[in-house]
Design a protein around this motif. Structure first.
Motif, PDB file in Angstrom:
ATOM      1  N   GLU A   1     -26.871  -8.834  47.602  1.00  0.00           N
ATOM      2  CA  GLU A   1     -25.772  -9.646  48.131  1.00  0.00           C
ATOM      3  C   GLU A   1     -26.049 -11.131  47.893  1.00  0.00           C
ATOM      4  O   GLU A   1     -25.146 -11.895  47.576  1.00  0.00           O
ATOM      5  N   VAL A   2     -27.314 -11.519  48.038  1.00  0.00           N
ATOM      6  CA  VAL A   2     -27.742 -12.902  47.791  1.00  0.00           C
ATOM      7  C   VAL A   2     -28.861 -12.877  46.762  1.00  0.00           C
ATOM      8  O   VAL A   2     -29.813 -12.094  46.878  1.00  0.00           O
ATOM      9  N   ALA A   3     -28.735 -13.721  45.759  1.00  0.00           N
ATOM     10  CA  ALA A   3     -29.787 -13.900  44.757  1.00  0.00           C
ATOM     11  C   ALA A   3     -30.382 -15.285  44.941  1.00  0.00           C
ATOM     12  O   ALA A   3     -29.655 -16.284  44.915  1.00  0.00           O
ATOM     13  N   LEU A   4     -31.694 -15.361  45.128  1.00  0.00           N
ATOM     14  CA  LEU A   4     -32.396 -16.615  45.361  1.00  0.00           C
ATOM     15  C   LEU A   4     -33.378 -16.846  44.219  1.00  0.00           C
ATOM     16  O   LEU A   4     -34.291 -16.040  43.999  1.00  0.00           O
ATOM     17  N   LEU A   5     -33.204 -17.939  43.490  1.00  0.00           N
ATOM     18  CA  LEU A   5     -34.047 -18.265  42.343  1.00  0.00           C
ATOM     19  C   LEU A   5     -34.764 -19.585  42.622  1.00  0.00           C
ATOM     20  O   LEU A   5     -34.119 -20.607  42.869  1.00  0.00           O
ATOM     21  N   ILE A   6     -36.094 -19.555  42.582  1.00  0.00           N
ATOM     22  CA  ILE A   6     -36.914 -20.700  42.957  1.00  0.00           C
ATOM     23  C   ILE A   6     -37.704 -21.148  41.735  1.00  0.00           C
ATOM     24  O   ILE A   6     -38.596 -20.444  41.264  1.00  0.00           O
ATOM     25  N   GLY A   7     -37.362 -22.326  41.204  1.00  0.00           N
ATOM     26  CA  GLY A   7     -38.047 -22.795  40.007  1.00  0.00           C
ATOM     27  C   GLY A   7     -37.864 -21.853  38.835  1.00  0.00           C
ATOM     28  O   GLY A   7     -38.764 -21.711  37.999  1.00  0.00           O
ATOM     29  N   LYS A   8     -36.693 -21.241  38.764  1.00  0.00           N
ATOM     30  CA  LYS A   8     -36.433 -20.191  37.776  1.00  0.00           C
ATOM     31  C   LYS A   8     -35.048 -20.395  37.176  1.00  0.00           C
ATOM     32  O   LYS A   8     -34.079 -20.576  37.897  1.00  0.00           O
ATOM     33  N   ASN A   9     -34.977 -20.329  35.841  1.00  0.00           N
ATOM     34  CA  ASN A   9     -33.716 -20.468  35.115  1.00  0.00           C
ATOM     35  C   ASN A   9     -33.528 -19.257  34.202  1.00  0.00           C
ATOM     36  O   ASN A   9     -33.790 -19.323  32.998  1.00  0.00           O
ATOM     37  N   PRO A  10     -33.091 -18.124  34.752  1.00  0.00           N
ATOM     38  CA  PRO A  10     -33.002 -16.908  33.944  1.00  0.00           C
ATOM     39  C   PRO A  10     -32.040 -17.009  32.764  1.00  0.00           C
ATOM     40  O   PRO A  10     -32.121 -16.175  31.851  1.00  0.00           O
ATOM     41  N   TRP A  11     -31.158 -17.998  32.783  1.00  0.00           N
ATOM     42  CA  TRP A  11     -30.246 -18.127  31.645  1.00  0.00           C
ATOM     43  C   TRP A  11     -31.023 -18.281  30.346  1.00  0.00           C
ATOM     44  O   TRP A  11     -30.618 -17.777  29.304  1.00  0.00           O
ATOM     45  N   HIS A  12     -32.167 -18.963  30.416  1.00  0.00           N
ATOM     46  CA  HIS A  12     -32.999 -19.141  29.226  1.00  0.00           C
ATOM     47  C   HIS A  12     -34.342 -18.420  29.314  1.00  0.00           C
ATOM     48  O   HIS A  12     -34.875 -17.994  28.293  1.00  0.00           O
ATOM     49  N   SER A  13     -34.910 -18.302  30.507  1.00  0.00           N
ATOM     50  CA  SER A  13     -36.234 -17.679  30.616  1.00  0.00           C
ATOM     51  C   SER A  13     -36.155 -16.192  30.938  1.00  0.00           C
ATOM     52  O   SER A  13     -37.172 -15.510  30.926  1.00  0.00           O
ATOM     53  N   HIS A  14     -34.943 -15.710  31.261  1.00  0.00           N
ATOM     54  CA  HIS A  14     -34.699 -14.288  31.521  1.00  0.00           C
ATOM     55  C   HIS A  14     -35.581 -13.822  32.685  1.00  0.00           C
ATOM     56  O   HIS A  14     -35.553 -14.413  33.723  1.00  0.00           O
ATOM     57  N   GLY A  15     -36.374 -12.767  32.515  1.00  0.00           N
ATOM     58  CA  GLY A  15     -37.210 -12.292  33.612  1.00  0.00           C
ATOM     59  C   GLY A  15     -36.589 -11.170  34.411  1.00  0.00           C
ATOM     60  O   GLY A  15     -37.286 -10.451  35.128  1.00  0.00           O
ATOM     61  N   ILE A  16     -35.280 -11.007  34.332  1.00  0.00           N
ATOM     62  CA  ILE A  16     -34.603  -9.877  34.954  1.00  0.00           C
ATOM     63  C   ILE A  16     -33.783  -9.183  33.872  1.00  0.00           C
ATOM     64  O   ILE A  16     -33.317  -9.819  32.932  1.00  0.00           O
ATOM     65  N   PRO A  17     -33.622  -7.868  33.965  1.00  0.00           N
ATOM     66  CA  PRO A  17     -32.881  -7.153  32.918  1.00  0.00           C
ATOM     67  C   PRO A  17     -31.463  -7.695  32.758  1.00  0.00           C
ATOM     68  O   PRO A  17     -30.776  -7.994  33.733  1.00  0.00           O
ATOM     69  N   LYS A  18     -31.047  -7.843  31.510  1.00  0.00           N
ATOM     70  CA  LYS A  18     -29.685  -8.297  31.187  1.00  0.00           C
ATOM     71  C   LYS A  18     -29.341  -9.538  32.006  1.00  0.00           C
ATOM     72  O   LYS A  18     -28.333  -9.595  32.700  1.00  0.00           O
ATOM     73  N   ALA A  19     -30.173 -10.549  31.912  1.00  0.00           N
ATOM     74  CA  ALA A  19     -30.127 -11.687  32.829  1.00  0.00           C
ATOM     75  C   ALA A  19     -28.748 -12.334  32.906  1.00  0.00           C
ATOM     76  O   ALA A  19     -28.203 -12.546  33.989  1.00  0.00           O
ATOM     77  N   ARG A  20     -28.170 -12.674  31.755  1.00  0.00           N
ATOM     78  CA  ARG A  20     -26.912 -13.425  31.789  1.00  0.00           C
ATOM     79  C   ARG A  20     -25.761 -12.572  32.310  1.00  0.00           C
ATOM     80  O   ARG A  20     -24.884 -13.064  33.030  1.00  0.00           O
ATOM     81  N   VAL A  21     -25.771 -11.307  31.979  1.00  0.00           N
ATOM     82  CA  VAL A  21     -24.742 -10.402  32.498  1.00  0.00           C
ATOM     83  C   VAL A  21     -24.863 -10.308  34.015  1.00  0.00           C
ATOM     84  O   VAL A  21     -23.862 -10.408  34.748  1.00  0.00           O
ATOM     85  N   THR A  22     -26.080 -10.120  34.498  1.00  0.00           N
ATOM     86  CA  THR A  22     -26.302  -9.978  35.935  1.00  0.00           C
ATOM     87  C   THR A  22     -25.939 -11.256  36.681  1.00  0.00           C
ATOM     88  O   THR A  22     -25.291 -11.213  37.737  1.00  0.00           O
ATOM     89  N   LEU A  23     -26.323 -12.404  36.147  1.00  0.00           N
ATOM     90  CA  LEU A  23     -25.995 -13.670  36.801  1.00  0.00           C
ATOM     91  C   LEU A  23     -24.488 -13.871  36.895  1.00  0.00           C
ATOM     92  O   LEU A  23     -23.970 -14.307  37.933  1.00  0.00           O
ATOM     93  N   ARG A  24     -23.793 -13.572  35.803  1.00  0.00           N
ATOM     94  CA  ARG A  24     -22.333 -13.737  35.830  1.00  0.00           C
ATOM     95  C   ARG A  24     -21.697 -12.809  36.861  1.00  0.00           C
ATOM     96  O   ARG A  24     -20.751 -13.203  37.568  1.00  0.00           O
ATOM     97  N   GLU A  25     -22.177 -11.592  36.954  1.00  0.00           N
ATOM     98  CA  GLU A  25     -21.608 -10.647  37.919  1.00  0.00           C
ATOM     99  C   GLU A  25     -21.788 -11.156  39.350  1.00  0.00           C
ATOM    100  O   GLU A  25     -20.874 -11.049  40.175  1.00  0.00           O
ATOM    101  N   ILE A  26     -22.952 -11.699  39.648  1.00  0.00           N
ATOM    102  CA  ILE A  26     -23.182 -12.245  40.995  1.00  0.00           C
ATOM    103  C   ILE A  26     -22.273 -13.442  41.245  1.00  0.00           C
ATOM    104  O   ILE A  26     -21.636 -13.556  42.301  1.00  0.00           O
ATOM    105  N   ALA A  27     -22.196 -14.334  40.262  1.00  0.00           N
ATOM    106  CA  ALA A  27     -21.413 -15.559  40.439  1.00  0.00           C
ATOM    107  C   ALA A  27     -19.922 -15.278  40.606  1.00  0.00           C
ATOM    108  O   ALA A  27     -19.226 -16.020  41.310  1.00  0.00           O
TER     109      ALA A  27
END
Length: 784
Positions: A187-213
């Protein structure tokens, strides 16, 4: 559906000839990206000269983790595979510092003799091992264990030790090991010193970020001084003062404690130490801590309430805080915030993943780790701090390091304080580098041993963190290596054979048994290890030499995984069975063989374990099986925050430099050709427009960037993403590459020419690369 990047494949990858009739394409082959920890599955088409170029690249739909996803970086991997700096023969340094090519027999004999002689005179502990694999190749680390055991090597380090060891310590003490997060269902995604748009780190990062947003019921929170690409789509961006993350996280916890937002029932059921820890924050001045962090108190309190009241919170911290001030404390405060609000062990929260093999060890308290022989620096997860390496060499201490074995790494470039690091490397009695190119570290070596690229051998990584379906991907060799080259597995086998420590009779017995069938092999293995248990130290190489060439084509280096599978089933028996593996297996030995066979038979990767959420709670492996909230070793640092001023660089260096920002076309230095970058080829210094105006700088101007360690001339790029007073340089820059005239030319700035060994975390020794005081001076055109 495939998710190819918008970029075309490498310009160095020739397309099929124009007269090729109907433009017949070679078949797609399965592999994976090697440029970040996600290792997304790829399909590639080979072609061009000799069929050795990656002419087309796309995401692999069949990969069970990435499922067709790939970012723009993957399409440029041909720049890694094909380049003029590739080494094809062993190199030996002459007394005058130049190098000469030598044959393999000479190289193996001399390296073995010198390493054994050094260990004989000063003990195996006098040799340090650094590396063992990068973002895409961990099997060298597996095979090197045999060599390290034969030489009696005791100390090891790697790039992980300048990034993650503080976080590993905290997670080990509190949970028994590392935790990851389920962003897909949070329900809430908290990213601390992390920019998954470029550094990824989570599966399908940009797709997942867009879905949350895009979901109004979900909230994306980013803590980052820079308005990152992820912050662009966030619901809440906490633009914290650089280096002030500890103040912000303490203020968030203070709000949770003082407003009665604790998950009391959950904590009572699953955790110890809540009363002791919350007492530290009961009277914390939230307003003062928020002010030091540069965030409005009301915003801090609203964010704390959103986190505490959410059904689920997934969180991720990364290098923005792990290479910054108070880094280990920040890792502790991060986990405290999440655990005090109950966000662990249920969908959308943190979990303990299965592991085919742990990539590092764990710590369980201040007395649970060893220390380095000279400075007494902590060895967390089996890794000594990188910033301590020069101090362990440049001394007359009798237990100093005298030899260094570097494998798939470039510490002369990638570790803090490049000049001091190079001084230390030059002082060694023996430096051996195993790599594909003549890197900055290789140029200081006594011997350089070239090996197959990551695409010319079977390869894998142990970054296996998915949940509930965890994936392992053993990639087949796409290409044969150039004549005279072979993999690290073959290298270590030859080294042990040259040293006379690899038992030929054991290899022959195991080989014969394998050909007789798996039951015969298991019996032979059990008999061998019972009679001569010392061979277990050589197991990966023993397996490779015995059965590697009997495995399916292109998978020889996967032989060492047979031993890994034996260990995995002891700890993950039921999750492996739930993945549909070994339904007919009658015992662990048969299940391990079934797991090994499933891995070999899965060119796109294989789900090797299936978990349930209750299992994540059961996987808390602290001494009593409960979450441990109380880590007294950090209490003084927490309490001292009240009197500590907001972080401010000294007047002589008024800017804070983040050395090593992840950008759209940055990776580590394995890709040396600057042409692989479609954007920001030279790695400009990002500078706030107001700061630029004050300094009289315009976009594209040259400037001098000065720190207490050194200086560099940089190109300025104006960016309103940066806070005033905060600047950044990208990672992976500052390596040379032959230009059109054949002469090596340096592109960009090597960040570690500007960092200092003393700037490190007081607890774990991780460097403060994201908080480097700096000065910027305009450069007159005549100077540049």
């Amino acid at each position: 559906m495939h998710s190819p990047s918008p970029d075309s494949p490498s310009a160095t990858a020739p397309q099929a000839d124009a007269d090729d009739g109907a433009h017949r394409h070679a078949p797609w082959q399965h592999t994976a990206c090697i440029l970040c920890e996600n290792n997304c599955g790829l399909e590639v088409e080979l072609g061009g000269e000799g069929g050795r170029h990656l002419v087309r690249v796309r995401g692999d739909d069949a990969h069970p983790a990435s499922r067709g996803y790939a970012c723009e970086k993957a399409s440029r991997m041909d720049y890694y595979q094909n380049g003029p700096q590739r080494l094809t023969r062993p190199m030996r340094r002459r007394p005058d510092g130049s190098f000469e090519a030598i044959d393999w027999d000479t190289a193996l004999r001399e390296v073995t003799q010198r390493a054994m002689a050094l260990a004989g005179r000063h003990g195996g502990a006098s040799l340090l091992y650094y590396g063992g694999g990068g973002q895409g190749n961990h099997l060298p680390g597996l095979y090197s264990r045999a060599m390290r055991a034969a030489l009696g090597m005791r100390y090891q380090s790697s790039a992980i030790a300048q990034e993650k060891t503080g976080a590993f310590y905290v997670a080990g003490c509190m949970l028994g090991g590392v935790a990851r997060a389920d962003f897909e269902h949070a329900e809430v995604a908290l990213l601390i010193g992390k920019n998954p748009w470029h550094s990824h780190g989570i599966p399908k990062a940009r797709v997942t970020l867009r879905e949350i947003a895009r979901d109004p019921a979900r909230t994306l929170i980013v803590i980052d001084p820079r308005r990152s690409e992820t912050a662009d789509i966030a619901d809440i961006h906490l633009a914290v003062r650089p280096g002030a993350d500890a103040f912000l996280l303490a203020a968030l916890i203070g709000t949770v404690v003082q407003e009665g937002l604790l998950a009391d029932a959950w904590l009572q059921a699953h955790a110890d130490g809540a009363a002791e820890v919350t007492a530290l924050f009961a009277y914390l001045d939230v307003a003062a801590h928020a002010r030091k962090a540069g965030i409005d108190e009301a915003v801090v309190r609203d964010v704390a309430r959103r986190i505490a009241r959410a059904r689920s919170v997934a969180s991720f911290e990364d290098l923005g805080v792990q290479m910054n001030r108070h880094s280990t404390l920040v890792s502790y405060l991060h986990l405290l915030l999440v655990l005090l609000t109950g966000h662990f062990g249920k969908p959308g929260t943190l979990y303990r993943p299965t592991a085919l093999v742990p990539i590092v060890g764990t710590a369980s308290g201040p007395g649970s780790y060893k220390r380095t022989p000279v400075t007494g620096a902590p060895i967390i997860g089996g890794l000594m701090p990188c910033n301590s390496i020069p101090e362990e060499i440049l001394t007359d201490h009798p237990q100093r390091f005298r030899g260094l074995w570097v494998e798939s790494a470039n510490p002369a470039h990638s570790l803090a304080d490049g000049p001091r690091m190079r001084e230390a490397l030059a002082a060694l009695d023996l430096l051996v580098v195993v790599d594909v190119a003549m890197t900055e570290t290789a140029r200081l070596a006594h011997y350089v041993l070239p090996v197959a690229s990551q695409l010319e051998k079977a390869e894998a990584t142990f970054f296996n963190f998915e949940f509930p379906h965890n994936v392992f991907h053993l990639r087949r060799a796409l290409l044969p290596p150039p004549d005279g080259l072979f993999s690290e597995a073959e290298l270590h086998a030859r080294l042990l054979e040259t040293a006379g420590v690899l038992p030929a009779d054991a290899v022959a017995a195991l080989r014969t048994a394998w050909q007789a069938g798996r039951p015969a092999f298991r019996r032979a293995f059990a008999e061998l290890t019972a009679a001569t248990p010392q061979v277990l130290a050589l197991l990966p190489v023993l397996l490779y030499r015995a059965i590697g060439d009997l495995l399916p084509t292109g998978l020889a280096e996967g032989a060492g995984l047979w031993g890994v599978c034996q260990l995995a089933v002891k700890h993950q028996r039921e999750p492996i069975r739930r993945a549909g593996i070994g339904a007919e297996a009658k015992d662990n030995a048969e299940l391990a063989d079934a797991l090994f066979d499933a891995i070999l038979a899965s060119p796109s990767g294989r789900v090797f374990s299936v978990d349930d959420w209750d299992e994540s709670l059961r996987r808390v492996s602290t001494p009593n099986g409960r979450i441990q909230l109380a880590l007294p070793e950090f209490y003084d640092e927490i309490l001292a925050l009240a009197a500590e001023p907001a972080p401010q660089p000294p007047a002589a260096f008024p800017f804070v430099l983040s050395a090593g920002e992840r950008r759209s076309y940055t990776a580590n230095t394995i890709v040396r050709n600057p042409d692989w970058r479609r954007k920001d080829r030279a790695g400009a210094l990002a500078l706030n427009p107001a700061d630029a105006a004050r300094l009289g700088l315009a976009d594209g101007d040259r400037a001098r960037l000065v720190t207490r360690s050194g200086q560099a001339e940089v190109t300025v790029a104006l960016s309103d993403r940066m806070r005033p007073g905060h600047v950044s340089l990208p990672n992976g820059q500052g390596v040379d590459f032959p230009g059109a005239d054949g002469e090596a030319a340096l592109t960009g700035t090597a960040p570690n020419e500007l960092t200092h060994l003393d700037d490190r975390d007081a607890f774990a020794g991780t460097p403060c690369h994201k908080w480097v005081p700096a000065r910027i001076e305009a450069v007159a055109p005549a100077e540049s």
